[in-house]
Scaffold this active site. Sequence first.
Site, mmCIF file in Angstrom:
data_model
loop_
_atom_site.group_PDB
_atom_site.id
_atom_site.type_symbol
_atom_site.label_atom_id
_atom_site.label_comp_id
_atom_site.label_asym_id
_atom_site.label_seq_id
_atom_site.Cartn_x
_atom_site.Cartn_y
_atom_site.Cartn_z
ATOM 1 N N ASN A 189 -0.613 19.936 -21.073
ATOM 2 C CA ASN A 189 -0.830 19.035 -22.272
ATOM 3 C C ASN A 189 -1.049 19.674 -23.667
ATOM 4 O OD1 ASN A 189 -1.433 16.766 -20.936
ATOM 5 N ND2 ASN A 189 -3.350 17.170 -20.441
ATOM 6 N N ARG B 148 -2.823 22.118 -14.587
ATOM 7 C CA ARG B 148 -2.034 21.143 -14.963
ATOM 8 C C ARG B 148 -2.210 20.832 -16.478
ATOM 9 N NH1 ARG B 148 0.682 15.505 -12.444
ATOM 10 N NH2 ARG B 148 0.721 16.477 -10.360
ATOM 11 N N GLU C 32 9.721 18.746 -24.861
ATOM 12 C CA GLU C 32 8.808 19.179 -23.753
ATOM 13 C C GLU C 32 9.362 20.535 -23.310
ATOM 14 O OE1 GLU C 32 6.129 17.575 -23.178
ATOM 15 O OE2 GLU C 32 6.552 15.503 -23.997
ATOM 16 N N LYS D 191 2.890 11.489 -11.030
ATOM 17 C CA LYS D 191 2.028 10.657 -11.879
ATOM 18 C C LYS D 191 2.693 9.060 -12.150
ATOM 19 C CE LYS D 191 -0.190 13.158 -15.049
ATOM 20 N NZ LYS D 191 -0.864 13.190 -16.395
ATOM 21 N N HIS E 167 -0.538 17.963 -27.027
ATOM 22 C CA HIS E 167 -0.916 16.745 -26.673
ATOM 23 C C HIS E 167 -2.062 16.024 -27.217
ATOM 24 C CE1 HIS E 167 3.007 17.129 -24.279
ATOM 25 N NE2 HIS E 167 3.024 15.819 -24.072
ATOM 26 N N HIS F 258 -1.186 12.628 -29.108
ATOM 27 C CA HIS F 258 -1.709 11.585 -28.861
ATOM 28 C C HIS F 258 -2.577 10.716 -30.220
ATOM 29 C CE1 HIS F 258 -1.721 12.575 -24.155
ATOM 30 N NE2 HIS F 258 -0.642 12.015 -24.681
ATOM 31 N N ARG G 272 0.721 -1.203 0.223
ATOM 32 C CA ARG G 272 0.130 0.151 0.211
ATOM 33 C C ARG G 272 0.925 1.265 -0.151
ATOM 34 N NH1 ARG G 272 -2.700 -3.361 3.441
ATOM 35 N NH2 ARG G 272 -4.448 -4.099 2.473
ATOM 36 N N GLU H 233 -4.349 17.093 -10.791
ATOM 37 C CA GLU H 233 -4.774 17.027 -12.282
ATOM 38 C C GLU H 233 -6.273 17.624 -12.481
ATOM 39 O OE1 GLU H 233 -3.743 14.134 -15.047
ATOM 40 O OE2 GLU H 233 -2.913 15.504 -16.144
ATOM 41 N N LYS I 288 7.636 22.975 -14.767
ATOM 42 C CA LYS I 288 6.531 21.797 -14.471
ATOM 43 C C LYS I 288 6.150 21.805 -13.079
ATOM 44 C CE LYS I 288 4.974 17.508 -14.774
ATOM 45 N NZ LYS I 288 4.855 16.342 -15.561
ATOM 46 N N HIS J 164 6.966 9.921 -29.421
ATOM 47 C CA HIS J 164 6.136 10.778 -28.639
ATOM 48 C C HIS J 164 6.776 12.343 -28.673
ATOM 49 C CE1 HIS J 164 3.573 12.604 -25.499
ATOM 50 N NE2 HIS J 164 4.591 13.182 -24.869
HETATM 51 N N1 LIG Z 1 4.477 10.374 -15.299
HETATM 52 C C1 LIG Z 1 4.564 11.504 -15.924
HETATM 53 O O1 LIG Z 1 3.866 12.451 -15.520
HETATM 54 C C2 LIG Z 1 4.989 11.360 -17.553
HETATM 55 C C3 LIG Z 1 5.211 12.329 -18.025
HETATM 56 C C4 LIG Z 1 5.885 12.282 -19.365
HETATM 57 C C5 LIG Z 1 6.021 11.000 -19.907
HETATM 58 N N2 LIG Z 1 5.876 10.047 -19.251
HETATM 59 C C6 LIG Z 1 6.334 8.578 -19.761
HETATM 60 O O2 LIG Z 1 7.444 8.588 -19.827
HETATM 61 C C7 LIG Z 1 7.877 7.411 -20.895
HETATM 62 C C8 LIG Z 1 9.015 8.132 -21.788
HETATM 63 O O3 LIG Z 1 10.109 8.269 -20.954
HETATM 64 P P1 LIG Z 1 11.410 8.362 -21.683
HETATM 65 O O4 LIG Z 1 11.414 8.956 -22.869
HETATM 66 O O5 LIG Z 1 12.382 8.660 -20.790
HETATM 67 O O6 LIG Z 1 11.830 6.638 -22.147
HETATM 68 P P2 LIG Z 1 12.374 5.575 -21.723
HETATM 69 O O7 LIG Z 1 12.449 5.340 -20.328
HETATM 70 O O8 LIG Z 1 12.100 4.365 -22.471
HETATM 71 O O9 LIG Z 1 14.248 6.117 -22.034
HETATM 72 C C9 LIG Z 1 14.465 6.033 -23.329
HETATM 73 C C10 LIG Z 1 15.487 5.176 -23.578
HETATM 74 O O10 LIG Z 1 16.728 5.626 -23.144
HETATM 75 C C11 LIG Z 1 17.591 4.772 -22.557
HETATM 76 N N3 LIG Z 1 18.148 5.461 -21.392
HETATM 77 C C12 LIG Z 1 17.660 6.322 -20.264
HETATM 78 N N4 LIG Z 1 18.872 6.870 -19.789
HETATM 79 C C13 LIG Z 1 19.826 6.688 -20.236
HETATM 80 C C14 LIG Z 1 21.123 7.360 -20.404
HETATM 81 N N5 LIG Z 1 21.390 8.049 -19.388
HETATM 82 N N6 LIG Z 1 21.950 6.636 -21.025
HETATM 83 C C15 LIG Z 1 21.772 5.995 -22.149
HETATM 84 N N7 LIG Z 1 20.487 5.535 -22.387
HETATM 85 C C16 LIG Z 1 19.574 5.835 -21.459
HETATM 86 C C17 LIG Z 1 16.458 3.698 -22.052
HETATM 87 O O11 LIG Z 1 17.015 2.583 -21.565
HETATM 88 C C18 LIG Z 1 15.449 3.771 -23.224
HETATM 89 O O12 LIG Z 1 15.905 2.681 -23.859
HETATM 90 C C19 LIG Z 1 6.672 6.954 -21.554
HETATM 91 O O13 LIG Z 1 5.902 5.890 -20.861
HETATM 92 C C20 LIG Z 1 5.619 8.245 -20.826
HETATM 93 O O14 LIG Z 1 4.261 7.857 -20.583
HETATM 94 C C21 LIG Z 1 5.339 10.195 -17.848
HETATM 95 ZN ZN LIG Z 2 4.616 14.508 -23.565
#
Ligand SMILES: NC(=O)c1ccc[n+]([C@@H]2O[C@H](COP(=O)([O-])OP(=O)(O)OC[C@H]3O[C@@H](n4cnc5c(N)ncnc54)[C@H](O)[C@@H]3O)[C@@H](O)[C@H]2O)c1
Ligand SMILES: [Zn+2]
Length: 364
Positions: A241, A237, A181, A139, A244, A248, A117, A233, A223, A260
């Site tokens: 978007n 917030r 972003e 999130k 977005h 999407h 939990r 949200e 942010k 993305h």
């Molecule tokens: N929670 C939120 O508010 C929020 C906001 C925006 C996006 N997201 C989520 O984030 C995700 C996308 O995140 P992302 O773009 O970081 O993708 P990711 O986590 O897949 O990372 C991208 C790639 O880079 C590699 N990598 C990461 N750090 C590295 C480093 N320092 N050196 C070498 N390789 C590295 C990873 O292994 C992966 O292959 C999506 O799932 C999205 O839904 C969440």
């Molecule tokens: Zn985004």
Amino acid sequence: MTTSVRVSTNQISQDYDVLIEPGAIDRIRALLPDAHTYAIITDTNVARLYAEKIRKQLTNAAVLTFEAGEANKNAETWQKLSDGLINHNAGRDTCIIAVGGGVTGDLAGFVAATYMRGVPVVQVPTTLLAMIDASIGGKTGIDIDGGKNLIGAFHQPHAVIIDPDVLRTLPKHELRYGLAEAIKHGAIADAAYLQWIADSMQSIDALESNAIMHLIQRSVEIKAQFVSADVQEAGARAALNFGHTIAHALERVTRYAMPHGEAVACGMVVEILSAEAAGVTEAGSGAKLVHALEGAALPAALPKGTNSSEVMAAMSTDKKARAGAVRYAIPARLGEFSADTEGNWTRPMPDDVVKGVLARLSIK
Ligand SMILES: NC(=O)c1ccc[n+]([C@@H]2O[C@H](COP(=O)([O-])OP(=O)(O)OC[C@H]3O[C@@H](n4cnc5c(N)ncnc54)[C@H](O)[C@@H]3O)[C@@H](O)[C@H]2O)c1
Ligand SMILES: [Zn+2]
């Protein structure tokens, strides 16, 4: 060279700091909260690069690794990681350390939100996108067949620790996705910052430390400002978007082949040009935005063959559509975003206007 940004959660949970410090990973022991045990959750790519550096500083830490990639941000991985915690006798006095991009942060955050939990999580984002976006705001979640991020929870991190040095190993295209972003942050909250990004692209691309520190700090501040104003949200917030709604839809019609970051770049251009045409946004805003995006080698036009009717259809089934009308989060002018007189942070736009812009941008 260290800075930190405080994120207020308005008493919904503990406030927390986002620390930005080159080399932070090399002294992370001193930066982590005390805990009986630690569990480092990371993906296969980041594990190779950074997990051991962190693990060896801690006396009681397990490393739980999952295969990198959005395709693994699912219930199966969540289950395996939770089982891994059980196998390591993790309890409520365990602190989870999420080391990786947004996929890792969302997954590890959701594991932390649900394990017994809820146990504390420290986010150690290693992509630019995770540093300035995904790691802040609480999130967490996973994808299911019905859609991305449909299962999740709000679970604020205990702290966010950003070591900009790790960007040196990040593939360049991943840096660009994060920049989309950052440009969005400028567009919704700070026109001078947007201009600075456009002017500083060479230094950013070369990862010059002053430029990278400023980029991360200003984006984190923006942010943090929006999530603090609206922790769960329900209103402000929504500004985050911007771009977005279209993004999407583009991701869906390309079956997620379009990254993305690129979808957000196109989405911002379509949305702001539509808003200009509808008289919602100051004329000339789109041109400035396109200039910043092109400087970051991000697309400002749609991929060849994009079918505007398909994009429109994909939007009308988006989860953010309310009462049938597709809504968009649009700044009134670059750097300025506010609710309308009735308190709405998003607005509908005429379908024919949006469709016209989509058609115009897809034949370039
Ligand atoms: N929670 C939120 O508010 C929020 C906001 C925006 C996006 N997201 C989520 O984030 C995700 C996308 O995140 P992302 O773009 O970081 O993708 P990711 O986590 O897949 O990372 C991208 C790639 O880079 C590699 N990598 C990461 N750090 C590295 C480093 N320092 N050196 C070498 N390789 C590295 C990873 O292994 C992966 O292959 C999506 O799932 C999205 O839904 C969440
Ligand atoms: Zn985004």
